[in-house]
Design a protein around this motif. Sequence first.
Motif, mmCIF file in Angstrom:
data_model
loop_
_atom_site.group_PDB
_atom_site.id
_atom_site.type_symbol
_atom_site.label_atom_id
_atom_site.label_comp_id
_atom_site.label_asym_id
_atom_site.label_seq_id
_atom_site.Cartn_x
_atom_site.Cartn_y
_atom_site.Cartn_z
ATOM 1 N N GLY A 51 12.773 6.948 7.860
ATOM 2 C CA GLY A 51 14.170 7.189 7.522
ATOM 3 C C GLY A 51 14.742 6.232 6.494
ATOM 4 O O GLY A 51 15.924 6.289 6.173
ATOM 5 N N MET A 52 13.899 5.318 5.983
ATOM 6 C CA MET A 52 14.373 4.434 4.918
ATOM 7 C C MET A 52 14.530 5.256 3.644
ATOM 8 O O MET A 52 13.864 6.272 3.448
ATOM 9 N N ASP A 53 15.416 4.804 2.778
ATOM 10 C CA ASP A 53 15.707 5.549 1.560
ATOM 11 C C ASP A 53 14.910 5.077 0.355
ATOM 12 O O ASP A 53 14.739 5.827 -0.599
ATOM 13 N N ASP A 54 14.453 3.856 0.416
ATOM 14 C CA ASP A 54 13.742 3.317 -0.735
ATOM 15 C C ASP A 54 12.859 2.169 -0.280
ATOM 16 O O ASP A 54 12.899 1.764 0.888
ATOM 17 N N TYR A 55 12.103 1.620 -1.210
ATOM 18 C CA TYR A 55 11.060 0.652 -0.888
ATOM 19 C C TYR A 55 10.867 -0.285 -2.070
ATOM 20 O O TYR A 55 10.779 0.173 -3.208
ATOM 21 N N LEU A 56 10.840 -1.575 -1.807
ATOM 22 C CA LEU A 56 10.494 -2.577 -2.820
ATOM 23 C C LEU A 56 9.428 -3.487 -2.235
ATOM 24 O O LEU A 56 9.559 -3.949 -1.104
ATOM 25 N N SER A 57 8.377 -3.741 -2.996
ATOM 26 C CA SER A 57 7.358 -4.666 -2.506
ATOM 27 C C SER A 57 7.614 -6.048 -3.089
ATOM 28 O O SER A 57 8.118 -6.187 -4.198
ATOM 29 N N LYS A 58 7.276 -7.067 -2.293
ATOM 30 C CA LYS A 58 7.451 -8.456 -2.726
ATOM 31 C C LYS A 58 6.351 -8.820 -3.707
ATOM 32 O O LYS A 58 5.261 -8.263 -3.628
ATOM 33 N N PRO A 59 6.596 -9.723 -4.615
ATOM 34 C CA PRO A 59 7.857 -10.447 -4.756
ATOM 35 C C PRO A 59 8.936 -9.538 -5.343
ATOM 36 O O PRO A 59 8.682 -8.756 -6.242
ATOM 37 N N ILE A 60 10.109 -9.643 -4.767
ATOM 38 C CA ILE A 60 11.239 -8.839 -5.216
ATOM 39 C C ILE A 60 11.817 -9.464 -6.472
ATOM 40 O O ILE A 60 12.116 -10.654 -6.504
ATOM 41 N N MET A 66 0.836 -1.193 0.000
ATOM 42 C CA MET A 66 0.000 0.000 0.000
ATOM 43 C C MET A 66 0.878 1.254 0.000
ATOM 44 O O MET A 66 1.984 1.248 0.545
ATOM 45 N N GLN A 67 0.375 2.325 -0.583
ATOM 46 C CA GLN A 67 1.117 3.587 -0.603
ATOM 47 C C GLN A 67 1.431 4.050 0.820
ATOM 48 O O GLN A 67 2.510 4.580 1.086
ATOM 49 N N SER A 68 0.512 3.806 1.751
ATOM 50 C CA SER A 68 0.739 4.225 3.142
ATOM 51 C C SER A 68 1.910 3.464 3.770
ATOM 52 O O SER A 68 2.618 4.005 4.625
ATOM 53 N N ASP A 69 2.125 2.210 3.350
ATOM 54 C CA ASP A 69 3.272 1.441 3.847
ATOM 55 C C ASP A 69 4.575 2.065 3.357
ATOM 56 O O ASP A 69 5.531 2.218 4.117
ATOM 57 N N LYS A 70 4.597 2.422 2.087
ATOM 58 C CA LYS A 70 5.789 3.064 1.530
ATOM 59 C C LYS A 70 6.054 4.387 2.239
ATOM 60 O O LYS A 70 7.195 4.680 2.616
ATOM 61 N N GLU A 71 5.013 5.161 2.460
ATOM 62 C CA GLU A 71 5.164 6.445 3.137
ATOM 63 C C GLU A 71 5.686 6.265 4.560
ATOM 64 O O GLU A 71 6.511 7.052 5.032
ATOM 65 N N ALA A 72 5.223 5.221 5.258
ATOM 66 C CA ALA A 72 5.695 4.949 6.619
ATOM 67 C C ALA A 72 7.178 4.603 6.616
ATOM 68 O O ALA A 72 7.922 5.030 7.503
ATOM 69 N N CYS A 73 7.604 3.830 5.628
ATOM 70 C CA CYS A 73 9.027 3.469 5.526
ATOM 71 C C CYS A 73 9.890 4.706 5.298
ATOM 72 O O CYS A 73 10.907 4.886 5.961
ATOM 73 N N ILE A 74 9.475 5.542 4.370
ATOM 74 C CA ILE A 74 10.243 6.747 4.059
ATOM 75 C C ILE A 74 10.246 7.697 5.265
ATOM 76 O O ILE A 74 11.285 8.260 5.614
ATOM 77 N N ALA A 75 9.093 7.833 5.929
ATOM 78 C CA ALA A 75 9.004 8.708 7.105
ATOM 79 C C ALA A 75 9.906 8.221 8.234
ATOM 80 O O ALA A 75 10.420 9.033 9.008
#
Length: 83
Positions: free
Chosen positions: A56-65, A45-54
């Motif tokens: 302090g993560m630099d990037d995001y990949l969703s599975k399957p990678i 979900m977009q909210s998951d990506k936003e939580a990761c970036i917020a």
Amino acid sequence: MRVLQVSKFYPPVMGGIEATQKIRAREANDNRPRAPIIAMTAAAMQSDKEACIAAGMDDYLSKPIRAKDLLEKLLTRYIESQV
């Protein structure tokens, strides 16, 4: 020395968000350079990506990678920028 952290979003012991926050706090406290952290999760979900970036993560990949996607991010964003 710079390292790359690829973190699961929901591992069994410590979540990726909490781990990232601890890493970022230690980097700031010890005046260390920022290490790239990429989230790797089945949460797409977009909210998951936003939580990761917020957190302090630099990037995001969703599975399957896909190896191609990971390699592309590594080469274009993290390795080439260091050369």
